[in-house]
Design a protein around this motif. Structure first.
Motif, short mmCIF file in Angstrom:
data_model
loop_
_atom_site.label_atom_id
_atom_site.label_comp_id
_atom_site.label_asym_id
_atom_site.label_seq_id
_atom_site.Cartn_x
_atom_site.Cartn_y
_atom_site.Cartn_z
N VAL A 121 -4.78 12.62 -66.90
CA VAL A 121 -5.24 13.54 -67.72
C VAL A 121 -4.49 14.34 -69.46
O VAL A 121 -3.15 14.35 -68.87
CB VAL A 121 -5.64 15.78 -67.36
CG1 VAL A 121 -7.06 16.07 -67.97
CG2 VAL A 121 -6.43 14.86 -66.33
N ARG A 122 -4.65 13.72 -70.31
CA ARG A 122 -3.86 14.10 -71.11
C ARG A 122 -5.04 15.64 -71.92
O ARG A 122 -6.71 15.65 -72.75
CB ARG A 122 -4.46 13.28 -72.18
CG ARG A 122 -3.54 14.16 -73.54
CD ARG A 122 -2.60 12.92 -74.75
NE ARG A 122 -2.19 13.13 -76.33
CZ ARG A 122 -1.27 13.63 -76.17
NH1 ARG A 122 -0.22 13.61 -75.37
NH2 ARG A 122 -1.04 13.79 -77.51
N VAL A 123 -4.70 16.53 -72.40
CA VAL A 123 -5.52 18.31 -72.82
C VAL A 123 -4.89 18.20 -74.59
O VAL A 123 -3.24 17.97 -75.07
CB VAL A 123 -5.24 19.12 -72.18
CG1 VAL A 123 -5.50 20.37 -73.32
CG2 VAL A 123 -5.33 19.86 -70.93
N VAL A 124 -6.33 17.85 -75.31
CA VAL A 124 -6.21 17.91 -76.93
C VAL A 124 -6.89 19.39 -76.94
O VAL A 124 -8.01 19.72 -77.13
CB VAL A 124 -6.51 16.99 -77.74
CG1 VAL A 124 -6.58 16.95 -79.02
CG2 VAL A 124 -6.06 14.99 -76.45
N GLU A 125 -5.81 20.01 -78.24
CA GLU A 125 -6.48 21.19 -78.83
C GLU A 125 -6.97 20.83 -80.26
O GLU A 125 -5.87 20.51 -80.65
CB GLU A 125 -5.67 22.57 -78.95
CG GLU A 125 -4.32 22.60 -77.10
CD GLU A 125 -3.12 24.18 -77.58
OE1 GLU A 125 -3.54 25.38 -77.03
OE2 GLU A 125 -2.31 22.97 -78.18
N TYR A 126 -8.24 20.49 -80.36
CA TYR A 126 -9.06 19.96 -80.98
C TYR A 126 -8.65 21.41 -82.51
O TYR A 126 -9.21 20.86 -83.27
CB TYR A 126 -10.32 19.33 -80.98
CG TYR A 126 -10.11 18.77 -79.70
CD1 TYR A 126 -9.97 17.44 -80.76
CD2 TYR A 126 -10.38 18.57 -78.84
CE1 TYR A 126 -9.77 15.46 -80.00
CE2 TYR A 126 -10.68 16.95 -78.23
CZ TYR A 126 -10.09 15.65 -79.19
OH TYR A 126 -9.76 14.80 -78.29
N PRO A 161 -7.36 9.43 -77.43
CA PRO A 161 -6.72 11.25 -76.82
C PRO A 161 -5.60 10.96 -77.65
O PRO A 161 -4.71 12.08 -77.64
CB PRO A 161 -6.23 10.45 -75.35
CG PRO A 161 -7.80 9.68 -75.03
CD PRO A 161 -7.83 9.10 -76.20
N PHE A 162 -5.03 10.48 -78.30
CA PHE A 162 -3.71 10.22 -78.74
C PHE A 162 -3.73 10.39 -80.77
O PHE A 162 -2.91 10.51 -81.56
CB PHE A 162 -2.91 9.67 -78.92
CG PHE A 162 -2.68 9.09 -77.29
CD1 PHE A 162 -1.75 9.74 -76.71
CD2 PHE A 162 -2.71 8.27 -76.20
CE1 PHE A 162 -1.26 10.22 -75.34
CE2 PHE A 162 -3.26 8.05 -74.78
CZ PHE A 162 -2.15 9.18 -74.37
N LEU A 188 -10.28 17.37 -72.47
CA LEU A 188 -9.84 16.84 -70.92
C LEU A 188 -10.24 16.02 -71.43
O LEU A 188 -11.28 15.06 -70.94
CB LEU A 188 -10.01 17.96 -70.37
CG LEU A 188 -9.27 19.13 -70.22
CD1 LEU A 188 -9.60 20.56 -70.78
CD2 LEU A 188 -9.83 19.16 -68.83
N HIS A 189 -9.39 14.71 -71.28
CA HIS A 189 -9.15 12.92 -71.47
C HIS A 189 -8.90 12.18 -70.17
O HIS A 189 -8.28 12.83 -69.44
CB HIS A 189 -8.54 12.70 -72.67
CG HIS A 189 -9.27 13.05 -73.90
ND1 HIS A 189 -10.02 12.64 -74.39
CD2 HIS A 189 -8.51 14.11 -74.77
CE1 HIS A 189 -10.64 12.88 -76.20
NE2 HIS A 189 -9.73 13.70 -75.62
N LEU A 190 -9.61 12.10 -69.73
CA LEU A 190 -9.49 11.42 -68.01
C LEU A 190 -9.11 9.54 -68.61
O LEU A 190 -10.77 8.95 -68.84
CB LEU A 190 -10.67 11.88 -67.28
CG LEU A 190 -10.46 13.21 -67.52
CD1 LEU A 190 -12.12 14.18 -65.73
CD2 LEU A 190 -9.85 13.91 -66.75
N LEU A 703 -14.57 11.25 -71.38
CA LEU A 703 -13.43 9.82 -70.19
C LEU A 703 -12.66 8.47 -71.42
O LEU A 703 -13.45 8.44 -72.48
CB LEU A 703 -15.15 9.03 -69.25
CG LEU A 703 -16.29 10.17 -69.11
CD1 LEU A 703 -16.80 9.03 -68.56
CD2 LEU A 703 -14.30 10.26 -67.47
N ALA A 704 -11.44 8.35 -70.76
CA ALA A 704 -11.00 8.03 -72.05
C ALA A 704 -10.92 6.08 -72.12
O ALA A 704 -10.85 5.68 -72.70
CB ALA A 704 -9.59 8.37 -71.87
#
Length: 705
Positions: A121-126, A161-162, A188-190, A703-704
């Motif tokens: 999982v990668r969390v991104v604070e948009y 996600p990056f 939350l990108h999975l 979903l990534a």
């Protein structure tokens, strides 16, 4: 003097004079104390278990909900990871207090989401990526409203996600997977695909004279994958289980040639390697290129090491002119939605199920065993011989001295090499009456059956025959962990059981071979065929009474027929059949029959929690799809891809109707990937997110892959 027996705690406490006298009399006292010792051992195990249950790291699975209740950790899902849940929740319970201390932070959200789903999982604070008018007293140089069109590396990450490109505000709700860039929104990108590393693989020569090779030993174009370097959240795209982009590999190689260290290509576990007969190619000698047209690197100058061109998007490599080795070995990673088909993942649980399928328990140690390796370094046991070809191992089994009914043999392939041979004719596998043989990919001693870490490939066909009559013990052949480019056939005879587990018999090249990727059996009146976690192009049975499928994928043949078993009783459990079916009787659970099914005896059997086209002639249905004629036009399975070489082969698409994506009996998806329990994982994450968000935050799950 009689030595003390550590397994007999009461008996060994007796004085030596009594134990010596007891031995002279035939151990009557020891036999009497065995009853007491059995109860003592049970009591000791119970006390040890009670102590272990005090700690979340060692407690039994049934204790987890009670520990969670003490911590106030409620919510949906099953903490034991049983039928109602997705993955065991031991880490989720263990990290409860730590998660509460850092509630709402990106690191806590990433750890909690990984504990709940088991996926990276990668969390991104948009809200940090909103394009804003900057104050001169608080400049943010990294927050650029207009992206730099010259920065190709950053532009290539747009939509991933990056992505660090700023956006204007989006007022749609993130929890519905629509809006992202707004105040108080985190994403939350999975990554649902898993990256399976393969080492010591023989690259496939498409045209050795022209220097054309593929990483895939079956000769297919498939993308190479990055793999997670640690259990932490992916900080860079190369830390995520995703296809490796050409530009990213080019940047890594450029930095490496400039003298910068590379975490991907250096060290003891590089992301990919190429080994020629004279040794491995140094990472600095690799060239990342688009090999759609099979362009070759320049010929090496005098005394210089050759360069090798690699295309990670297609899984191809080319060699310079003048270099045409007989063998090229590679190491790489490929992507898959789950542990299905041949692969280096841990298959021990599936193998145990396969060995129990015949109904007769397998002994702890086989009567006969042999190891196979193209580069033999010994099997780890000097008493176990090692040969370099599968044909030699099969010949040794067929010609072993003093074959007796009830013998159990093991042929263990101990590398991931390619075996270009046919196990047919004089070298076909013979199963005498009452004998059992397992051919598997296993590291270490064959007797240990270490079924993980290997993926051997066979370019030819496997043929088995069971001549002779019937004895009390059943005759059985088990194939496990093999990638077979040809087919598996059973000649007429008296074989009782054929089990194919964790194997792959499908691919792009199968259509070029006669009946490639097919499992067929002829005139074995007692034969029961079982497929477990297997991918194949089809099954054809003639005068065979029984076929069972579990967690498998059957692809259609050129004529659209996937299962031709009209004289057989067929049982299908959590499998995906992509072509037409003919059978005598049919029982189906949690499966997808994508094409028409024709069953002769429709008074027997059933379909439950499954999909079958409305025009299928099948037994009675129970909670199947489509539920009625009105839903037939809307409810149909949709897949990410039906290309066997693609990473998402056989996985249901994100837009697949919920009646199928959540239509299995346990709420999971129908079909071969039911064991992944994807809907349950996503539902558990959505139901528990509020416990990890601070006030004012809104989270969206994306979903990534």
């Amino acid at each position: 003097m009689t030595p003390a027996d550590p397994d007999r705690p009461v008996y060994r406490l007796l004085p030596e004079v009594h134990r010596s006298r007891d031995a002279e009399l035939g151990h009557p006292l020891r036999s009497l104390l065995e009853v007491v010792e059995e109860e003592l051992l049970r009591l000791r195990e119970d006390i040890d278990g009670l102590y272990d249950n005090w700690f979340v790291e060692t407690c039994a699975a049934w204790v987890l909900p009670y520990l969670a209740d003490l911590l106030g950790r409620g919510g949906p899902g099953d903490l034991t990871g049983g039928p109602g849940g997705a993955v065991p929740r031991r880490a989720l319970v263990a990290h409860t207090l730590a998660d509460r201390r850092r509630k709402g932070t990106p690191g806590e959200l990433q750890d909690a989401a990984r504990d709940i789903t088991g996926w990276p999982v990668r969390v991104v604070e948009y809200f940090r990526l909103l394009g804003t008018t900057q104050n001169v007293n608080h400049p943010r140089p990294g927050d650029t409203r207009t992206p730099d069109l010259r920065d190709t590396a950053r532009l290539a990450l747009i939509g991933t996600p990056f992505d660090r490109t700023s956006r204007t505000v989006d007022v749609r709700h993130a929890d519905r997977r629509r809006g992202r860039y707004n105040i108080g929104v985190v994403g939350l990108h999975l990554w649902r695909l898993a990256a399976h590393p393969c080492t010591g693989v023989d690259a496939r020569a498409v045209d050795a004279a022209a220097g054309r090779w593929t990483f895939d030993p079956a000769g297919r174009d498939l993308p190479l994958f990055s793999r997670p370097r640690s259990a932490a959240a992916p900080a860079e795209e190369t830390d995520a289980p995703a296809p490796l982009r050409r530009l990213r590999l080019h940047q890594e190689l450029t930095a490496l040639r400039a003298g910068s260290p590379s975490t991907l290509l250096d060290g003891p576990d590089p992301l990919l390697t190429v080994t020629l007969p004279d040794g491995p190619v140094e990472p600095a000698r690799l060239i990342c290129a688009d090999l759609t047209g099979w362009d070759r690197p320049p010929a090496p100058s005098d005394g210089a090491a050759p360069q090798v061109a690699v295309d990670p998007a297609l899984g191809r490599l080319t060699l310079p002119p003048g270099i045409a080795p007989e063998r090229v070995r590679v190491a790489y990673s490929y992507g898959s939605p789950g542990n299905l088909g041949a692969g280096p993942y841990d298959r021990r649980a599936t193998l145990a199920t396969a060995l129990a399928a015949g109904g007769t328990p397998w002994p702890d140690a086989p009567d006969w065993q042999i190891a196979v390796s193209r580069d033999p370094a010994g099997s780890g046991d000097p008493s176990v011989p090692t040969v370099t070809t599968l044909g030699a191992a099969v010949t040794a089994w067929n010609e072993r001295p003093d074959p007796r009914p009830g013998q159990v043999g093991v042929i263990a392939v101990q590398d991931s090499a390619t075996y270009d041979e046919d196990l047919t004719g004089p070298r076909r596998i013979l199963i005498p009456p009452g004998s059992r043989l397992i051919v598997l990919a296993a590291a270490g001693r064959p007797a240990a059956l270490g079924a993980f870490g290997l993926r051997p490939h066979l370019t030819g066909t496997i043929e088995a025959a069971a001549p002779g009559g019937q004895v009390a013990q059943p005759s059985q052949l088990v194939l496990d962990g093999l990638s077979v480019e040809g087919r598996i056939t059973v000649a007429p005879g008296n074989l009782d059981s054929l089990v194919v587990s964790g194997c792959t018999l499908a691919g792009d090249r199968a259509a070029a071979l006669p009946d490639g990727g097919l499992i067929s059996a002829e005139a074995n009146p007692r034969l029961a065929v079982r497929l477990l976690r297997t991918v194949c192009a089809g099954v054809r049975l003639n005068d065979v009474p029984r076929l069972d499928l579990a967690d498998s994928i059957l692809g259609p043949r050129a004529d659209g027929l996937a299962l031709d078993a009209q004289p057989a009783d067929v049982g299908i459990e959590a499998s995906t059949v992509l072509g037409r079916i003919t059978a005598r009787s049919l029982t189906v659970s949690d499966s997808i029959l994508r094409d028409r099914a024709e069953v002769v005896w429709r008074q027997q059997g059933y379909l439950r929690f499954s999909y079958a086209p409305p025009d299928s002639r099948v037994p009675r249905r129970y909670r199947c799809q489509p539920a009625d004629d009105a839903a037939a036009g809307r409810v149909a399975p949709a897949f990410d891809t039906l290309d066997p070489a693609a990473p998402g082969f056989g996985r249901l698409a994100a837009h697949c109707p919920a009646e199928i994506a959540e239509g299995a009996e346990n709420g999971a998806e129908m079909g071969a990937y039911r064991f992944v329990r994807q809907p349950r994982r996503l539902a558990d994450l959505a139901g528990r997110l509020d416990d990890h968000l601070r006030f004012g935050l809104e989270a969206g799950v994306f979903l990534a892959d």
